[in-house]
Design a protein around this motif. Sequence first.
Motif, PDB file in Angstrom:
ATOM      1  N   PRO A 177       0.811  -1.152   0.118  1.00 57.14           N
ATOM      2  CA  PRO A 177       0.068  -0.012  -0.057  1.00 57.14           C
ATOM      3  C   PRO A 177       0.810   1.440   0.026  1.00 57.14           C
ATOM      4  CG  PRO A 177       0.071  -0.977   2.105  1.00 57.14           C
ATOM      5  CD  PRO A 177       0.371  -2.014   1.171  1.00 57.14           C
ATOM      6  N   TYR A 178       1.754   1.379   0.888  1.00 56.85           N
ATOM      7  CA  TYR A 178       2.807   2.513   0.775  1.00 56.85           C
ATOM      8  C   TYR A 178       3.430   2.793  -0.372  1.00 56.85           C
ATOM      9  CZ  TYR A 178       1.837   3.005   5.820  1.00 56.85           C
ATOM     10  OH  TYR A 178       1.089   3.237   7.090  1.00 56.85           O
ATOM     11  N   GLU A 179       3.942   1.882  -0.895  1.00 52.90           N
ATOM     12  CA  GLU A 179       4.983   1.844  -2.456  1.00 52.90           C
ATOM     13  C   GLU A 179       3.746   2.146  -3.455  1.00 52.90           C
ATOM     14  OE1 GLU A 179       7.213  -0.587   0.577  1.00 52.90           O
ATOM     15  OE2 GLU A 179       5.027  -0.545  -0.245  1.00 52.90           O
ATOM     16  N   CYS A 180       2.476   1.534  -3.448  1.00 53.58           N
ATOM     17  CA  CYS A 180       1.749   1.849  -4.457  1.00 53.58           C
ATOM     18  C   CYS A 180       1.297   3.415  -4.343  1.00 53.58           C
ATOM     19  CB  CYS A 180       0.515   0.756  -4.333  1.00 53.58           C
ATOM     20  SG  CYS A 180      -0.744   0.687  -5.453  1.00 53.58           S
ATOM     21  N   ALA A 181       0.952   3.781  -3.186  1.00 53.64           N
ATOM     22  CA  ALA A 181       0.492   4.965  -3.012  1.00 53.64           C
ATOM     23  C   ALA A 181       1.546   6.297  -3.428  1.00 53.64           C
ATOM     24  CB  ALA A 181       0.292   5.275  -1.457  1.00 53.64           C
ATOM     25  N   GLU A 182       2.672   5.761  -3.209  1.00 49.64           N
ATOM     26  CA  GLU A 182       3.738   6.636  -3.519  1.00 49.64           C
ATOM     27  C   GLU A 182       3.897   6.661  -5.017  1.00 49.64           C
ATOM     28  OE1 GLU A 182       7.384   5.609  -1.360  1.00 49.64           O
ATOM     29  OE2 GLU A 182       6.812   6.210   0.460  1.00 49.64           O
ATOM     30  N   VAL A 183       4.046   5.540  -5.705  1.00 53.25           N
ATOM     31  CA  VAL A 183       4.160   5.518  -7.140  1.00 53.25           C
ATOM     32  C   VAL A 183       2.892   6.350  -7.747  1.00 53.25           C
ATOM     33  CG1 VAL A 183       4.023   4.069  -9.018  1.00 53.25           C
ATOM     34  CG2 VAL A 183       5.472   3.496  -7.341  1.00 53.25           C
ATOM     35  N   PHE A 184       1.810   6.032  -7.113  1.00 58.36           N
ATOM     36  CA  PHE A 184       0.636   6.878  -7.723  1.00 58.36           C
ATOM     37  C   PHE A 184       0.839   8.461  -7.554  1.00 58.36           C
ATOM     38  CE2 PHE A 184      -3.582   8.917  -6.824  1.00 58.36           C
ATOM     39  CZ  PHE A 184      -4.052   8.778  -7.980  1.00 58.36           C
ATOM     40  N   MET A 185       1.225   8.742  -6.533  1.00 55.47           N
ATOM     41  CA  MET A 185       1.569  10.518  -6.406  1.00 55.47           C
ATOM     42  C   MET A 185       2.416  10.700  -7.353  1.00 55.47           C
ATOM     43  SD  MET A 185      -1.072  11.208  -4.465  1.00 55.47           S
ATOM     44  CE  MET A 185      -0.609  12.737  -4.609  1.00 55.47           C
ATOM     45  N   LEU A 186       3.641  10.210  -7.649  1.00 52.00           N
ATOM     46  CA  LEU A 186       4.557  10.537  -8.305  1.00 52.00           C
ATOM     47  C   LEU A 186       4.255  10.545  -9.720  1.00 52.00           C
ATOM     48  CD1 LEU A 186       7.851   8.712  -6.989  1.00 52.00           C
ATOM     49  CD2 LEU A 186       7.476  11.031  -6.772  1.00 52.00           C
ATOM     50  N   LEU A 187       3.473   9.733 -10.240  1.00 58.50           N
ATOM     51  CA  LEU A 187       3.066   9.451 -11.603  1.00 58.50           C
ATOM     52  C   LEU A 187       2.109  10.505 -11.963  1.00 58.50           C
ATOM     53  CD1 LEU A 187       3.212   5.659 -12.511  1.00 58.50           C
ATOM     54  CD2 LEU A 187       5.108   7.258 -12.785  1.00 58.50           C
ATOM     55  N   ILE A 188       0.936  10.709 -11.164  1.00 63.19           N
ATOM     56  CA  ILE A 188      -0.260  11.637 -11.458  1.00 63.19           C
ATOM     57  C   ILE A 188       0.240  13.075 -11.217  1.00 63.19           C
ATOM     58  CG2 ILE A 188      -1.163  11.812  -8.928  1.00 63.19           C
ATOM     59  CD1 ILE A 188      -3.249  11.152 -12.005  1.00 63.19           C
ATOM     60  N   ASN A 189       1.100  13.345 -10.299  1.00 63.84           N
ATOM     61  CA  ASN A 189       1.357  14.766  -9.971  1.00 63.84           C
ATOM     62  C   ASN A 189       2.620  15.275 -11.087  1.00 63.84           C
ATOM     63  OD1 ASN A 189      -0.194  14.991  -8.060  1.00 63.84           O
ATOM     64  ND2 ASN A 189       1.302  14.729  -6.357  1.00 63.84           N
TER      65      ASN A 189
END
Length: 216
Positions: free
Chosen positions: A151-163
Amino acid sequence: MARNKHPEQTLEQILSVSAKLFTEKSYEKTSIQDIIDALGMSKGAIYHHFKSKEEILEAVMDQQFSYAAEMLNHLIVNTEAPNARLKLIQILENVLADPKAHTLDKVLSHQIKNPQFVLTGMKNGVEKDAPIIAGIMIQGQEDGSITTEFPYECAEVFMLLINIWINPTLFRRNRAETISRLTFLQQMMRSLGADIITDQLLQKVTEHHASIGGYQ
């Protein structure tokens, strides 16, 4: 306009007027003198708080990031949904729909070419927003609506890619290229067990970038 005797009110006026000018005229075309004239304050009143236009922009950005963080926390507490996945989807859509959270997006879309801004955006996404999103993903693990093992890694990757990665201004992409990458992100998140990017959200992100002139 007479100088406000209360420093905190003076500071708020400076940030509010500066943000308005940056949005209407662009950051590059707004001078310190423009800000002084719009405020009706003395030059000393401005320089008491800020040494340069760059410092004003940083303060305006910090204010925007703070508002976004407060809004995200408010939505987490007040959003009700049958499960964590649907709650996270609602939160993401509400964040995108809040006009106040995106007041400066047109200004920031041009500043994203600034390495310091990119770094600040990355750090804010990973260190502040991602842990909050990961917390909801963990709730999703418990109710079965989200199945990612990271969950933490998934959330971090999501934020980096979307932003950052999705932003068409930074990479000089057109609308079709941006949609392609959003679709890839949607499928990637789904394959990771975090199906949180709906077609509706994808469309809203695409329209948002168009509204701030992000496409090349």
